[in-house]
Design a protein around this motif. Structure first.
Motif, PDB file in Angstrom:
ATOM      1  N   TYR A 117       3.998   5.253 -11.250  1.00  0.00           N
ATOM      2  CA  TYR A 117       3.782   5.036  -9.824  1.00  0.00           C
ATOM      3  C   TYR A 117       3.710   6.359  -9.078  1.00  0.00           C
ATOM      4  O   TYR A 117       4.456   7.294  -9.356  1.00  0.00           O
ATOM      5  N   ARG A 118       2.793   6.403  -8.112  1.00  0.00           N
ATOM      6  CA  ARG A 118       2.643   7.548  -7.214  1.00  0.00           C
ATOM      7  C   ARG A 118       2.707   7.029  -5.782  1.00  0.00           C
ATOM      8  O   ARG A 118       2.247   5.934  -5.481  1.00  0.00           O
ATOM      9  N   MET A 119       3.240   7.851  -4.903  1.00  0.00           N
ATOM     10  CA  MET A 119       3.292   7.492  -3.494  1.00  0.00           C
ATOM     11  C   MET A 119       1.897   7.665  -2.885  1.00  0.00           C
ATOM     12  O   MET A 119       1.200   8.622  -3.180  1.00  0.00           O
ATOM     13  N   THR A 120       1.519   6.738  -2.020  1.00  0.00           N
ATOM     14  CA  THR A 120       0.258   6.848  -1.287  1.00  0.00           C
ATOM     15  C   THR A 120       0.520   7.485   0.078  1.00  0.00           C
ATOM     16  O   THR A 120       1.676   7.692   0.475  1.00  0.00           O
ATOM     17  N   GLU A 121      -0.534   7.746   0.800  1.00  0.00           N
ATOM     18  CA  GLU A 121      -0.397   8.278   2.163  1.00  0.00           C
ATOM     19  C   GLU A 121       0.342   7.274   3.054  1.00  0.00           C
ATOM     20  O   GLU A 121       1.169   7.660   3.879  1.00  0.00           O
ATOM     21  N   GLY A 152       0.789  -1.224   0.000  1.00  0.00           N
ATOM     22  CA  GLY A 152       0.000   0.000   0.000  1.00  0.00           C
ATOM     23  C   GLY A 152       0.822   1.275   0.000  1.00  0.00           C
ATOM     24  O   GLY A 152       0.290   2.360   0.225  1.00  0.00           O
ATOM     25  N   TRP A 153       2.124   1.180  -0.273  1.00  0.00           N
ATOM     26  CA  TRP A 153       2.993   2.358  -0.260  1.00  0.00           C
ATOM     27  C   TRP A 153       2.905   3.152  -1.558  1.00  0.00           C
ATOM     28  O   TRP A 153       3.147   4.349  -1.576  1.00  0.00           O
ATOM     29  N   VAL A 154       2.621   2.461  -2.665  1.00  0.00           N
ATOM     30  CA  VAL A 154       2.508   3.119  -3.962  1.00  0.00           C
ATOM     31  C   VAL A 154       1.293   2.557  -4.694  1.00  0.00           C
ATOM     32  O   VAL A 154       0.797   1.470  -4.373  1.00  0.00           O
ATOM     33  N   ALA A 155       0.842   3.313  -5.678  1.00  0.00           N
ATOM     34  CA  ALA A 155      -0.217   2.865  -6.583  1.00  0.00           C
ATOM     35  C   ALA A 155       0.225   3.276  -7.984  1.00  0.00           C
ATOM     36  O   ALA A 155       0.996   4.219  -8.148  1.00  0.00           O
ATOM     37  N   HIS A 156      -0.253   2.543  -8.970  1.00  0.00           N
ATOM     38  CA  HIS A 156       0.140   2.892 -10.332  1.00  0.00           C
ATOM     39  C   HIS A 156      -1.074   3.141 -11.205  1.00  0.00           C
ATOM     40  O   HIS A 156      -2.175   2.675 -10.917  1.00  0.00           O
ATOM     41  N   GLN A 157      -0.828   3.902 -12.245  1.00  0.00           N
ATOM     42  CA  GLN A 157      -1.801   4.100 -13.318  1.00  0.00           C
ATOM     43  C   GLN A 157      -1.082   3.735 -14.601  1.00  0.00           C
ATOM     44  O   GLN A 157       0.129   3.962 -14.730  1.00  0.00           O
ATOM     45  N   VAL A 158      -1.833   3.221 -15.568  1.00  0.00           N
ATOM     46  CA  VAL A 158      -1.245   2.877 -16.852  1.00  0.00           C
ATOM     47  C   VAL A 158      -1.263   4.115 -17.738  1.00  0.00           C
ATOM     48  O   VAL A 158      -2.280   4.788 -17.881  1.00  0.00           O
ATOM     49  N   ASP A 159      -0.093   4.420 -18.274  1.00  0.00           N
ATOM     50  CA  ASP A 159       0.065   5.542 -19.200  1.00  0.00           C
ATOM     51  C   ASP A 159       0.194   4.954 -20.604  1.00  0.00           C
ATOM     52  O   ASP A 159       1.236   4.393 -20.944  1.00  0.00           O
ATOM     53  N   PRO A 160      -0.878   5.065 -21.423  1.00  0.00           N
ATOM     54  CA  PRO A 160      -0.806   4.483 -22.774  1.00  0.00           C
ATOM     55  C   PRO A 160       0.238   5.203 -23.625  1.00  0.00           C
ATOM     56  O   PRO A 160       0.344   6.424 -23.601  1.00  0.00           O
ATOM     57  N   ARG A 161       1.033   4.438 -24.340  1.00  0.00           N
ATOM     58  CA  ARG A 161       2.076   4.981 -25.202  1.00  0.00           C
ATOM     59  C   ARG A 161       1.837   4.474 -26.624  1.00  0.00           C
ATOM     60  O   ARG A 161       1.771   3.269 -26.846  1.00  0.00           O
ATOM     61  N   GLU A 162       1.724   5.397 -27.540  1.00  0.00           N
ATOM     62  CA  GLU A 162       1.493   5.019 -28.928  1.00  0.00           C
ATOM     63  C   GLU A 162       2.764   4.440 -29.542  1.00  0.00           C
ATOM     64  O   GLU A 162       3.837   5.032 -29.460  1.00  0.00           O
ATOM     65  N   GLY A 163       2.629   3.285 -30.128  1.00  0.00           N
ATOM     66  CA  GLY A 163       3.756   2.663 -30.802  1.00  0.00           C
ATOM     67  C   GLY A 163       4.761   1.997 -29.886  1.00  0.00           C
ATOM     68  O   GLY A 163       5.788   1.494 -30.340  1.00  0.00           O
ATOM     69  N   ARG A 164       4.538   2.024 -28.582  1.00  0.00           N
ATOM     70  CA  ARG A 164       5.425   1.361 -27.623  1.00  0.00           C
ATOM     71  C   ARG A 164       4.568   0.778 -26.506  1.00  0.00           C
ATOM     72  O   ARG A 164       3.402   1.118 -26.374  1.00  0.00           O
ATOM     73  N   PRO A 165       5.178  -0.056 -25.690  1.00  0.00           N
ATOM     74  CA  PRO A 165       4.398  -0.634 -24.585  1.00  0.00           C
ATOM     75  C   PRO A 165       3.914   0.460 -23.615  1.00  0.00           C
ATOM     76  O   PRO A 165       4.590   1.466 -23.407  1.00  0.00           O
TER      77      PRO A 165
END
Length: 189
Positions: free
Chosen positions: A70-74, A52-65
């Motif tokens: 990652y962001r720090m949580t409280e 629970g220290w970090v959470a991630h979001q997917v950042d879509p990238r065109e033409g690449r994976p």
């Protein structure tokens, strides 16, 4: 020191992808954490996310994976500050990466904790110097092999001691300057 705290300190500044964290550690952070393999970074991030220290979001990238950002949580913030403010145990070797990393992470987060860290290190180093500076450094040989140059061994041993003494004195002087800067706001020269 755990890699997780180095990563948390970077995430305290801004969100990062695993690739960005690895790149930072290889270039700017090469003196804070030696040779962090990408598998170590991603393994640490998975553990940190499950804790629970970090959470991630997917950042879509065109033409690449796509990238996980990652962001720090409280909870991560609390863990980082608890580590920053927690006890520090100096090691016998000065200028260890553990101290350097911890100091660089602690200073911008908690000035008082950084002062305590400096003072702990200073106390330990001064005691270490008092115990070792004038100890008997004589080398004693008993039936050495013929190739061993005893006089040269003694000279080199003494030179290394002198070099070490100069280095630790320089380290103590730097610590004292940093303590002044943190306590009195004086610039470091």
């Amino acid at each position: 020191m755990k890699l997780e705290y180095v990563l948390l300190s970077l995430l305290a500044q801004r969100p990062h992808s695993g690739y960005d964290l690895r790149k930072w550690l290889q270039i700017e952070g090469q003196f804070l954490w030696s040779r962090a393999h990408h598998s170590q970074i991603y393994r640490a991030l998975r553990t940190m996310e499950s804790d629970g220290w970090v959470a991630h979001q997917v950042d879509p990238r065109e033409g690449r994976p796509d990238a996980k950002v990652y962001r720090m949580t409280e909870t991560g913030r609390d863990a980082l500050l608890a580590w920053v403010r927690g006890p520090y145990e100096p090691t016998s070797r000065f200028q260890e990466v553990d101290f350097v990393a911890r100091f660089s992470i602690t200073v911008p987060l908690d000035r008082e904790a950084a002062v305590r860290l400096i003072r702990t290190e200073l106390t330990y180093r001064r005691e270490q110097i008092a115990r070792n500076r004038d100890r008997d450094r004589a080398l004693h040989f008993e039936d050495p092999i013929p190739e061993l140059d005893q006089e040269l061994a003694r000279q080199v041993h003494e030179e290394l001691h002198q070099r070490g003494a100069q280095a630790v004195d320089g380290w103590v002087a730097w610590l004292e300057r940093m303590e002044l800067r943190l306590t009195e706001g004086k610039s470091v020269r």
